[in-house]
Motif scaffolding. Structure first.
Motif, short mmCIF file in Angstrom:
data_model
loop_
_atom_site.label_atom_id
_atom_site.label_comp_id
_atom_site.label_asym_id
_atom_site.label_seq_id
_atom_site.Cartn_x
_atom_site.Cartn_y
_atom_site.Cartn_z
N ALA A 250 9.13 -9.20 5.67
CA ALA A 250 9.66 -7.81 5.58
C ALA A 250 8.76 -6.89 6.32
CB ALA A 250 10.04 -7.27 4.14
N ASP A 251 7.51 -7.18 6.39
CA ASP A 251 6.45 -6.18 6.66
C ASP A 251 6.74 -5.96 8.41
OD1 ASP A 251 5.36 -5.78 4.27
OD2 ASP A 251 3.90 -7.64 4.86
N GLY A 252 7.28 -6.86 8.82
CA GLY A 252 7.64 -6.66 10.36
C GLY A 252 6.92 -8.00 11.18
N SER A 253 6.72 -7.96 12.34
CA SER A 253 6.00 -9.03 12.99
C SER A 253 4.63 -9.46 12.82
CB SER A 253 6.23 -8.98 14.54
OG SER A 253 5.52 -7.87 15.11
N TYR A 254 3.77 -8.55 12.10
CA TYR A 254 2.42 -8.85 11.76
C TYR A 254 2.20 -8.15 10.60
CZ TYR A 254 1.22 -4.60 14.54
OH TYR A 254 1.18 -3.42 15.11
N PRO A 255 0.86 -8.47 9.84
CA PRO A 255 0.65 -7.75 8.69
C PRO A 255 0.56 -6.20 8.61
CG PRO A 255 -0.50 -9.76 8.88
CD PRO A 255 0.24 -9.40 10.18
N LYS A 256 0.20 -5.60 7.63
CA LYS A 256 0.08 -4.21 7.44
C LYS A 256 -1.18 -3.99 7.62
CE LYS A 256 3.83 -2.83 4.26
NZ LYS A 256 4.38 -1.90 5.19
N GLY A 257 -1.65 -2.86 8.52
CA GLY A 257 -3.22 -2.87 8.40
C GLY A 257 -3.92 -2.05 7.25
N ILE A 258 -5.07 -1.88 7.44
CA ILE A 258 -5.87 -0.96 6.17
C ILE A 258 -6.85 -0.28 7.02
CG2 ILE A 258 -7.32 -3.07 5.84
CD1 ILE A 258 -6.19 -1.07 3.07
N GLY A 259 -7.01 0.85 6.52
CA GLY A 259 -7.94 1.90 6.99
C GLY A 259 -7.76 2.07 8.59
N PHE B 235 -5.82 -0.39 -4.39
CA PHE B 235 -4.95 -1.63 -4.65
C PHE B 235 -3.77 -1.51 -3.98
CE2 PHE B 235 -2.26 -4.18 -7.64
CZ PHE B 235 -2.99 -5.26 -7.58
N ARG B 236 -2.98 -0.36 -4.47
CA ARG B 236 -1.62 -0.37 -3.89
C ARG B 236 -1.62 -0.53 -2.24
NH1 ARG B 236 0.41 3.99 -8.15
NH2 ARG B 236 1.75 2.70 -9.33
N ALA B 237 -2.64 0.05 -1.46
CA ALA B 237 -2.88 -0.03 -0.29
C ALA B 237 -3.22 -1.54 0.14
CB ALA B 237 -3.75 1.04 0.30
N ARG B 238 -4.36 -1.99 -0.74
CA ARG B 238 -4.99 -3.45 0.00
C ARG B 238 -4.00 -4.44 -0.16
NH1 ARG B 238 -6.80 -6.07 2.78
NH2 ARG B 238 -8.51 -7.50 2.39
N VAL B 239 -3.24 -4.51 -1.20
CA VAL B 239 -2.60 -5.87 -1.59
C VAL B 239 -1.56 -5.92 -0.42
CG1 VAL B 239 -0.51 -6.89 -2.93
CG2 VAL B 239 -2.53 -5.79 -3.95
N PRO B 240 -0.43 -5.25 0.07
CA PRO B 240 0.13 -5.21 1.16
C PRO B 240 -0.67 -5.36 2.53
CG PRO B 240 0.86 -3.45 0.03
CD PRO B 240 -0.48 -3.66 -0.65
N ALA B 241 -1.86 -5.20 2.61
CA ALA B 241 -2.70 -5.55 3.71
C ALA B 241 -3.45 -6.96 3.50
CB ALA B 241 -3.76 -4.43 4.04
N TYR B 242 -3.44 -7.47 2.24
CA TYR B 242 -3.97 -8.80 2.25
C TYR B 242 -2.99 -9.89 2.03
CZ TYR B 242 -6.94 -12.15 0.37
OH TYR B 242 -7.67 -13.55 -0.18
N GLU C 148 -6.22 -5.73 16.27
CA GLU C 148 -7.32 -5.53 15.30
C GLU C 148 -6.94 -6.24 13.99
OE1 GLU C 148 -8.90 -1.12 16.25
OE2 GLU C 148 -7.15 -1.34 15.20
N ILE C 149 -5.77 -6.23 13.82
CA ILE C 149 -4.97 -7.03 12.55
C ILE C 149 -5.26 -8.59 12.89
CG2 ILE C 149 -2.92 -7.57 11.11
CD1 ILE C 149 -2.27 -4.57 11.55
N VAL C 150 -5.04 -8.92 13.92
CA VAL C 150 -5.14 -10.40 14.38
C VAL C 150 -6.53 -10.97 14.15
CG1 VAL C 150 -4.98 -12.21 16.11
CG2 VAL C 150 -3.09 -10.75 15.76
N SER C 151 -7.62 -10.00 14.55
CA SER C 151 -8.95 -10.44 14.40
C SER C 151 -9.36 -10.37 13.05
CB SER C 151 -9.80 -9.33 15.08
OG SER C 151 -11.03 -9.65 15.01
N TYR C 152 -8.91 -9.42 12.29
CA TYR C 152 -9.34 -9.29 10.71
C TYR C 152 -8.57 -10.37 9.91
CZ TYR C 152 -9.79 -6.75 6.31
OH TYR C 152 -10.29 -6.28 5.21
N TRP C 153 -7.65 -11.04 10.58
CA TRP C 153 -6.83 -12.21 9.82
C TRP C 153 -7.35 -13.66 10.63
CZ3 TRP C 153 -2.32 -12.23 6.66
CH2 TRP C 153 -2.18 -11.01 5.72
N GLN C 154 -8.55 -13.51 10.77
CA GLN C 154 -9.25 -14.78 11.19
C GLN C 154 -8.29 -15.43 12.28
OE1 GLN C 154 -12.19 -15.31 9.28
NE2 GLN C 154 -11.15 -13.39 7.82
#
Length: 189
Positions: free
Chosen positions: A37-46, A25-32, A53-59
């Motif tokens: 403050a995370d930077g120019s794009y979201p945190k990754g997961i796995g 949960f602690r890993a997933r919430v910041p990736a969701y 990859e993140i842009v693709s994962y984020w639709q």
């Protein structure tokens, strides 16, 4: 899945399983839920950790100028609502069990609710967000988190409050949430 897993851990009084779920949960919430403050794009997961990859994962969402955008925002608000709801249910369960995770996720959760409430309430969609087109339908998912963040923690949530009040009494979507006005509206416990 994490919401079910935390419930199973409680039911079985399985501390090792609990710890595993809380770590995920602690890993997933910041990736969701994205915060600037995370930077120019979201945190990754796995293994999803490069920008492409993140842009693709984020639709396909490729710019992140605001707090509160969720991994499923550009998919549709219904699935985004399920994610937000699960986050609040897990946080509520951990609080009741004596390990309150709300303080860790409060900013992400409040920004996600406020961001999505704005558009659900009718604000025009900017062109940078999902190509200027959203599929609304957040559902009755705001009550639990709104009660925790606004009523118990004292966080101002103007748009979320407006949407929550507008949807009261919240009924059921016949899948993942049901009658949360009854269980959580203005509940100090």
């Amino acid at each position: 899945m994490l919401e079910a897993a935390i419930g199973i851990s409680v039911f079985l009084d399985d501390h090792a399983s609990w710890d595993t779920v809380v770590a995920k949960f602690r890993a997933r919430v910041p990736a969701y839920i994205y915060l600037t403050a995370d930077g120019s794009y979201p945190k990754g997961i796995g293994s999803i950790d490069t920008r492409s990859e993140i842009v693709s994962y984020w639709q396909g969402q490729s710019t992140f100028p605001e707090n509160g955008i969720a991994q499923e925002t550009c998919r549709d608000f219904t699935h985004t609502g399920y994610g937000i709801s699960a986050i609040s249910h897990i946080a509520e369960t951990t609080r009741i069990q004596g390990q309150d995770l709300y303080p860790e996720i409060a900013d992400r959760l409040r920004y996600a609710l406020g961001f999505h409430s704005r558009y659900q309430l009718g604000e025009s969609v900017p062109s940078w967000l999902c190509g200027g087109k959203l599929t609304l339908g957040l559902g009755p998912v705001t009550e639990v988190a709104f009660n925790a963040l606004h009523n118990r923690m004292g966080i101002a949530m103007t748009n979320t409050q407006r949407l929550t009040d507008q949807n009261r009494p919240a009924g059921s979507n016949n899948l993942f949430v049901a009658w949360e006005t009854l269980t959580h509206a203005n509940n100090p416990a």
